[in-house]
Design an enzyme around this catalytic site. Structure first.
Site: not given
Ligand code: XIL
Length: 503
Positions: A321, A427
């Site tokens: 990101e 994701e």
């Molecule tokens: C999220 C997790 O799922 C949560 O448990 C945590 O509180 C915050 O992060 N993008 C990403 C992930 O790359 O690492 C994130 O995961 C969701 C968005």
């Protein structure tokens, strides 16, 4: 004497009523000794039977936490569905909280599970999910918020353990269905991984795992030890894999490959990382020291994972990101502040230098379907490609049924694919505005479309990973984004994913 002895024995038994493992469900029945419920207070409050024995009341309270509570034996890593009816007759309305007090090594701590507002004289439901943590003792209780002296009653307290649902249905395996094309995986967290039946269920559906939080810098950077080392060398870095251990142990035991997430990110990274002596009260370090820490961190993570889990982690998100939403430039972050705009390129250089052979290095981001961010991502990837430090791009794909729409997703995928990198959907989850049949059908449709898109690039796609398995444990649980509901029941989206590869 004998009768007194029996009564005492009964009282002892009732002091901490427990659910046996087989009997994962509990439904309150106050007809006998208040069923193990007692008043939690530092004096004054007491419980009593009411509603002809169907409900349990509490009176004499002087603090919000004064409440009726009961000890439960809960299994670590198991998630529980809880509900209770509450009623009060003293105020126009009052706010109630269903909470848990848990103790580890004698230290009590608290979590609120669910809240509800009850109008005068109306039985009102409070319900929620609780994922049991690593504690020796659990007390579930119903307290108030801003109504310290209110008297009230509860009835129909129900607790159901959800993991009993695992394997209840003989399901086709998504991993099996996609085997000829690419691994199909999921994110999993520590609390899920400590529960074996749950993990066995996951392993029946997924053949690549990625820790949802446990390989992020706030889990991996050992600030205390790094601080000690910094006295000698400000660029020294210590790491540990404690949080990821149950996930990596399980994957290793079962021979399931792991995708590492994530080395460099603006979020979930201790502030101390960027300060002299790893002490946030001291000034920030300069560029050179931070570059040293960046390299040593990356090197240390590869070394620790490589030594403790040789060959297990097949790919890593090196940077996550970095591109700003609505822009083509990099977002603000402490990495950018301390090192400068080239921190992304430096991170990839260091990763390439220290990664075990064959481990693929990914740049991972979200909102790829939106311009101008998409252009920013493409530009960054090209730069890294020219340097030979990046292998792939991870599309996060945290979508919603209303936006960005499949066409935009497809277009973005095509554009990035044309760069010739390896790809992964890293994701995937799709939120819905409500849990209606129509919304779940739209969700299923988008999941199916995305899977067909991945299949049409199967040669280039390293993996598709959903961001969690069951709706209630998702980071976006309120919007039901995953393939299984809270009871491990496959949703229409599950069948859409399956059908996408069967057509
Ligand atoms: C999220 C997790 O799922 C949560 O448990 C945590 O509180 C915050 O992060 N993008 C990403 C992930 O790359 O690492 C994130 O995961 C969701 C968005």
């Amino acid at each position: 004497m004998r009768i007194l002895g029996i009564v005492l024995a009964c009282l002892l038994l009732l002091a901490a009523p427990a659910l046996s493992e087989e009997e994962a469900d509990y439904v309150s029945d106050f007809s006998y000794w208040a069923d193990g419920w007692y008043a939690r207070s530092n004096g004054g409050a007491s419980v009593f039977l009411t509603d002809h024995g169907a409900a349990l009341g509490i009176e004499g309270r002087t603090a919000d936490w004064h409440s009726m509570g009961r000890d439960f034996t809960l299994a670590e890593g198991e998630s529980y569905q809880l509900s209770v009816l509450v009623r009060q007759d003293e105020a126009d309305e009052a706010r109630f909280v269903l909470s848990v007090a848990h103790s580890h090594q004698g230290q009590e701590s608290y979590e609120n599970i669910a809240v509800a507002t009850a109008k005068r004289g109306e039985w009102t439901e409070i319900s929620g999910t609780y994922l049991a943590g690593q504690y020796e003792r659990f007390v579930l209780y119903v307290e108030t918020q801003g109504a310290a002296t209110l008297s009230y009653a509860i009835k129909d307290f129900v607790l159901r353990g959800k993991t009993q649902a695992f394997g209840a249905e003989d399901l086709p395996s998504l991993a099996e269905a996609y085997k000829a094309y690419f691994p199909f995986g999921t994110a999993v967290t520590y609390m899920e991984a400590v529960n074996r039946p749950r993990m066995d269920f996951y392993a029946s559906q997924f053949n690549i795992l990625t820790p949802g939080n446990e390989l992020k810098p706030d889990s991996v950077l050992n600030v205390a030890v790094s601080r000690m080392l910094a006295a000698e060398d400000e660029t020294a870095v210590a790491v540990h894999l404690t949080a990821a251990k149950p996930i990596l142990d399980y994957a290793q035991e079962k021979g399931i490959p792991v995708h590492g997430h994530v080395l460099v990110w603006h979020s979930q990274t201790p502030k101390a990382f960027f300060h002299e002596g790893y002490d946030p009260r001291r000034p920030m370090v300069g560029r050179e020291v931070m570059l040293g820490r960046l390299e040593h961190y990356i090197e240390a993570v590869f070394k620790a994972t490589g030594e403790q889990y040789p060959g297990l982690i097949v790919s890593w998100d090196v940077v996550n990101e970095a591109v700003e939403d609505g822009k083509t430039s990099l977002r603000d972050s402490l990495w950018k502040t301390v090192i400068g705009d080239d921190y992304v390129e430096r991170a990839f250089e260091f990763a390439r230098k220290h990664a075990p052979k064959g481990v693929k290095l990914y740049y991972n981001d979200y909102n790829t379907a939106y311009e101008p961010k998409q252009t920013g991502i493409a530009n960054l990837l090209k730069k890294l490609q020219e340097a030979g430090t990046v292998d792939g791009y991870g599309f996060q794909m945290h979508h919603d049924i209303r936006q960005p729409g499949y066409r935009a997703i497809e277009k973005a995928f095509k554009r990035i694919a044309a760069l010739g990198l390896c790809l992964r959907i890293s994701e995937l989850d799709v939120t819905v505005p409500d849990p209606s049949e129509a919304s779940f059908a739209a969700q299923a449709k988008l999941y199916g479309q995305v899977m067909k898109l991945a299949l049409s690039y199967a040669d280039q796609v390293d993996a598709v990973q959903v961001w969690g398995v069951m709706d209630d444990l998702s980071w976006r649980a309120k919007s039901f984004p995953l393939l299984f509901d809270a009871w491990a029941k496959p949703k229409p989206a599950f069948y859409a994913v399956l059908e996408a590869v069967q057509d």
